[in-house]
Write an enzyme that holds these catalytic residues in place. Structure first.
Site, PDB file in Angstrom:
ATOM      1  CG  ASP A   9      46.005 -12.607 -67.148  1.00 12.50           C
ATOM      2  OD1 ASP A   9      46.129 -13.176 -66.039  1.00 12.50           O
ATOM      3  OD2 ASP A   9      45.383 -11.529 -67.280  1.00 12.50           O
ATOM      4  CG  HIS A 239      43.345  -9.365 -57.450  1.00 16.04           C
ATOM      5  ND1 HIS A 239      42.160  -8.924 -56.909  1.00 16.04           N
ATOM      6  CD2 HIS A 239      44.013  -8.247 -57.828  1.00 16.04           C
ATOM      7  CE1 HIS A 239      42.114  -7.603 -56.963  1.00 16.04           C
ATOM      8  NE2 HIS A 239      43.229  -7.172 -57.514  1.00 16.04           N
TER       9      HIS A 239
HETATM   10  C1  BDR Z   1      42.657  -9.706 -61.968  1.00 15.17           C
HETATM   11  O1  BDR Z   1      42.987  -8.914 -63.114  1.00 15.17           O
HETATM   12  C2  BDR Z   1      44.362  -8.999 -63.403  1.00 15.17           C
HETATM   13  O2  BDR Z   1      44.925  -7.735 -63.551  1.00 15.17           O
HETATM   14  C3  BDR Z   1      45.013  -9.711 -62.244  1.00 15.17           C
HETATM   15  O3  BDR Z   1      46.084 -10.518 -62.671  1.00 15.17           O
HETATM   16  C4  BDR Z   1      43.901 -10.513 -61.638  1.00 15.17           C
HETATM   17  O4  BDR Z   1      43.806 -11.787 -62.232  1.00 15.17           O
HETATM   18  C5  BDR Z   1      42.190  -8.797 -60.847  1.00 15.17           C
HETATM   19  O5  BDR Z   1      41.021  -8.140 -61.212  1.00 15.17           O
HETATM   20 CA    CA Z   2      45.654 -12.688 -63.641  1.00 15.37          CA
END
Ligand code: BDR
Ligand code: CA
Length: 305
Positions: A9, A239
């Protein structure tokens, strides 16, 4: 070579993960599938195509689900990633188009064609993965590994005190995956909060790789500003790059093998917790060599262009 599909995303840390995958010599990127989360699915698809074109990678993009399995559609996380997903970078239309197949059909077909070899790395809500499991009874066993960025066992949440954002945005889909019997590896906040980058890290990447590194540096300002506003961590979390790195460098992570369920209602909705209902255990990353993951990320990105 790891045959990889990233379900994404994009999203600032998604962009970092995709450019990392583009730079990693041991990854064969078989495609991207898109999902809502940081932005809508339409914007995610446009952004995915744009990133691939910027990186000069010719691989299919399949457009994914527009809404969660059961929850109502929600407002994307503009406060973390900006209205268009890449912080203050203005939107731009790619020249390419997504393939005709939707994300779940694409995932099912690729899993069949690369039976026992395909690694899928979902770095957004798990809706497309749940659709694939529901459409094809062999999907879960055809896939070699599903390495997700999401969840938290002991770290608490980042969107609520209990829930990590990707799981929270479609808890029912995550529950379908965790109960599917597929080989799941969870790269959640227990480890991603230990892999952090600062302003000067992105400056050094931009100095060495002005085009793609510069693009990431420009996006990172917005992402770092969000982390500063929360004030808990000294930098921004990598992340999504951490999940892609776990696909190819599992020795940098310490695993706990436990069955995990998702709480799908009430105050703790979106929380991931150990269960004893008899389901297959998944592999939860509980420790990480943070400096090694970060060095790999920065070295590989610096060699881009
Ligand atoms: C996840 O949430 C999204 O905002 C980031 O892209 C990542 O995949 C972190 O909690
Ligand atoms: Ca993400």
């Amino acid at each position: 070579m790891t045959k990889l599909i990233i379900d994404t995303d994009p999203g600032i840390d998604d962009a970092m993960a995709i450019f990392y995958a583009a730079a990693a010599p041991e990854i064969e990127l078989l495609g991207l599938t898109t999902i809502f989360g940081n932005v809508t699915t339409a914007i995610a698809t446009r952004n995915a195509l744009r990133l691939l074109e910027a990186a000069g990678i010719d691989t299919p993009v399949a457009r994914g689900a527009e809404k969660p399995l059961m929850m109502p559609p929600f407002t994307p996380s503009a406060h973390v990633h900006g209205d268009e997903g890449f912080g203050d970078i203005p939107p731009a239309d790619p020249t390419g188009q997504p393939v005709q197949e939707d994300a779940a059909d694409f995932l099912c077909r690729m899993a069949r064609e690369h039976k026992g070899e395909l690694v899928i790395c979902p770095i957004g809500p798990l809706t497309n993965i749940a659709h694939a499991i529901q459409r094809d009874p062999d999907f879960a066993s055809n896939v070699a590994r599903i390495v997700i960025m999401g969840g938290s066992l002991e770290e608490g949440g980042n969107i609520t005190p209990h829930a990590e954002a990707n799981i929270y945005h479609d808890p029912h889909a995550a529950e379908v995956l965790f109960a599917s019997g597929a080989r799941v590896e969870m790269v959640g906040l227990d480890v991603t909060h230990r892999v952090l980058c600062t302003e000067s890290d992105f400056e050094s990447v931009a100095a060495k790789a002005p085009d793609l590194g510069g693009m990431l540096q420009e996006m990172s300002h917005y992402y770092l500003a969000f982390y500063r506003s929360v004030g808990k961590l000294d930098g921004c979390s990598l992340h999504d790059p951490a999940a892609v790195i776990a696909c190819t460098h599992p020795h940098l992570f310490g695993l706990r093998e436990v069955p995990v369920a998702v709480i799908c209602e009430g105050e703790e909705i979106g929380k991931t917790a150990v269960t004893n209902d008899g389901r297959t255990a998944i592999h939860v990353c509980m420790t990480v060599d943070g400096p090694a993951v970060k060095s790999l990320f920065l070295e590989r990105l610096a060699a881009l262009n």
